[in-house]
Scaffold this motif. Structure first.
Motif, PDB file in Angstrom:
ATOM      1  N   VAL A   7      -9.109   2.294  10.780  1.00 58.15           N
ATOM      2  CA  VAL A   7      -8.954   1.173  11.556  1.00 58.15           C
ATOM      3  C   VAL A   7      -8.807  -0.324  10.616  1.00 58.15           C
ATOM      4  O   VAL A   7      -8.262  -1.220  11.232  1.00 58.15           O
ATOM      5  N   LEU A  64      -2.968   5.000  11.427  1.00 59.43           N
ATOM      6  CA  LEU A  64      -4.103   6.336  11.725  1.00 59.43           C
ATOM      7  C   LEU A  64      -5.452   5.689  11.977  1.00 59.43           C
ATOM      8  O   LEU A  64      -5.992   5.015  11.133  1.00 59.43           O
ATOM      9  N   PRO A  65      -5.779   5.719  13.249  1.00 58.24           N
ATOM     10  CA  PRO A  65      -7.382   5.264  13.506  1.00 58.24           C
ATOM     11  C   PRO A  65      -8.332   6.225  13.038  1.00 58.24           C
ATOM     12  O   PRO A  65      -8.173   7.237  12.350  1.00 58.24           O
ATOM     13  N   GLY A  66      -9.529   5.764  13.384  1.00 61.57           N
ATOM     14  CA  GLY A  66     -10.692   6.465  12.696  1.00 61.57           C
ATOM     15  C   GLY A  66     -11.467   5.570  11.778  1.00 61.57           C
ATOM     16  O   GLY A  66     -10.930   4.825  11.136  1.00 61.57           O
TER      17      GLY A  66
END
Lengths: 296, 183
Positions: free
Chosen positions: B101, B128-130
């Protein structure tokens, strides 16, 4: 002085003999050779998905009560708890639903259309997954256990806008036998009865109300089967890992999470009624099961 | 004459398919770990998740031999020109994966020290989240990028696609002017 000390140094480790000395330069290959006979540790991720721990913090889910009403009351406590400001919530009054237009419905009535039991519901609910750090503080803050987390982690996307999940993406799919909101609360109940887990399924009055308002609602048949006792009371469903949809499938046109846009086609097949006993109409107020939620 | 100069039509689309297939099977990432996400990136390259199953095990130390930039971690204002320079030094075709994030939007660091999304500096192909994303999530994003690479246009088609993307970018709201959750 120092020379004498160096000459007197005796290593504590056992030293290799003459044969060991000879093989010392290639001894490292022994590690490589021996690892050939050890089991493989590699996970074949896209083909074989190793399940996460049960409490893994994955994407969120907005839960429903057994009769299909949403648990979210639009209180914004999750948004306030969020350390990354990833959540945006707007609450609205159930009495102000368009289905109640022209009717005399007070905010604390149990009749009239409801999206959630009680006065208010979350009319807009957005989570920005490019801010969310999956810490779970929103889950702890939620007073109605509306917001929980699933184990779904496949979230990559191509655009920033597509990574903002709207309410229809976060709502739990309607299980078999749940009646799509909006509809009235179970007659004679308050929101406290819902919170304490006393509502176990839709009632005949709710089904009649929905049949009058939305005759072609796809959840009607399954809900009626529950009311007449032909099907068991609905249980909570959750989003699953999406094995068939590739990455980026979460991309969707940004639709406003307005009242009517709740997905009613979420995997509910009216023809698939299970013939089983139990869950009679009178059983809705018998208390007991508090509902099963992910990551409880 | 390279493969990219084939005339438009049947021949080019065939070459596109073949080139996409070959390119996606040997994407070499540039070593660019900025923070904690880099630990997960290393884990993805190690034996349990094993990026070499997708031909990606060599994290190149030199941007000139790399195709993919995995921006793993928060990009500080001081690091932003370095990110851009490394990106510029990579040879075409090149792709960018914004991992985590912080790289994607600033994440929980909404302050003056952190660039609010690496897409302020370089074009990002996949987000790409996380926090941090687990190695499976990284592999999932990489596979999504593989799909994009497989379907990437070549030659005249590529020029047309680039022009269309440029026109769309000129029309779109700049990232720094976005409001609400998009900021």
């Amino acid at each position: 002085m120092s020379e004498r000390q160096a000459s007197e140094y005796q290593p504590l480790r056992p030293q290799p003999g003459p044969i060991g000395e000879m093989f010392a330069p290639v001894a490292g290959f022994g590690v490589t050779l021996s690892s050939m006979f050890k089991p493989t540790v590699t996970e074949q991720y896209p083909r074989e998905k190793v399940p996460t721990q049960r409490r893994f913090h994955g994407r969120h889910q907005l839960n429903r009560y057994a009769d299909g009403l949403e648990k979210c009351i639009g209180c914004e406590l999750c948004a306030w708890a969020c350390p990354a400001d990833a959540i945006y919530v707007e609450g609205a009054s159930n009495a102000a639903l368009p289905q109640n237009a022209g009717l005399d419905v007070n905010a604390d009535d149990s009749h009239g259309a409801h999206m959630s039991p009680g006065e208010r519901y979350g009319s807009v609910y957005q989570i920005n997954y490019l801010r969310c750090i999956f810490c779970g503080l929103c889950i702890e803050a939620c007073p109605t256990r509306a917001l929980t987390m699933t184990n779904d982690f496949e979230l990559a996307g191509k655009t920033r806008a597509g990574m903002i999940y709207e309410k229809q993406d976060l709502l739990a799919p309607l299980s078999e036998g749940m009646l799509a909101a909006p509809h009235p609360m179970v007659e004679g109940t308050t929101d406290t009865d819902y919170y304490s887990g006393d509502v176990l399924g839709p009632t005949a009055a709710q089904v009649d109300w929905v049949r009058e308002q939305r005759p072609d609602d796809p959840t009607l048949d399954a809900a009626e089967a529950v009311v007449s006792g032909k099907a068991p009371a609905p249980t909570q469903r959750q989003h699953e890992l999406r094995p068939d949809e590739g990455p980026g499938a979460a991309e969707k046109s940004a639709g406003a999470a307005a009242v009517g846009s709740v997905r009613s086609d979420a995997g509910v097949d009216p023809a698939e009624t299970i013939d089983a006993s139990g869950a009679h109409t009178g059983a809705h107020l018998t208390g007991g099961s508090r509902g099963t939620e992910v990551n409880a | 004459m390279g493969v990219e100069e084939a005339p438009s039509g049947f021949l080019l689309t065939t070459i596109e398919d073949l080139a996409g297939y070959l390119r996606k099977a040997s994407v070499w990432p540039v070593t660019f770990g900025l923070a904690c996400c880099a630990i997960e990136m290393m884990a993805a390259g190690a034996s349990r998740f094993d990026l070499s199953r997708f031909g990606m095990e060599v994290f190149r130390a030199s941007p000139r031999q790399a195709d993919l930039m995995i921006v793993a971690g928060r990009v500080s204002q001081k690091m932003a020109p370095v990110v851009r320079q490394v990106y510029d030094q990579m040879s075409e075709p090149k792709w960018v994966l914004s991992m985590g994030v912080c790289a994607s939007s600033g994440g929980m660091f909404n302050n003056y020290a952190i660039v609010q999304g690496v897409d302020h500096v370089i074009p990002v192909d996949i987000y790409l989240p996380g926090c941090p994303p687990r190695p499976e999530m990284l592999i999932n994003a990489i596979l999504g990028l593989h799909d994009q690479i497989q379907n990437a246009p070549l030659g005249v088609n590529r020029i047309e696609a680039a022009r269309a993307a440029e026109a769309a970018a000129m029309e779109a709201t700049p990232t720094f002017e976005m409001k609400g959750l998009l900021r």
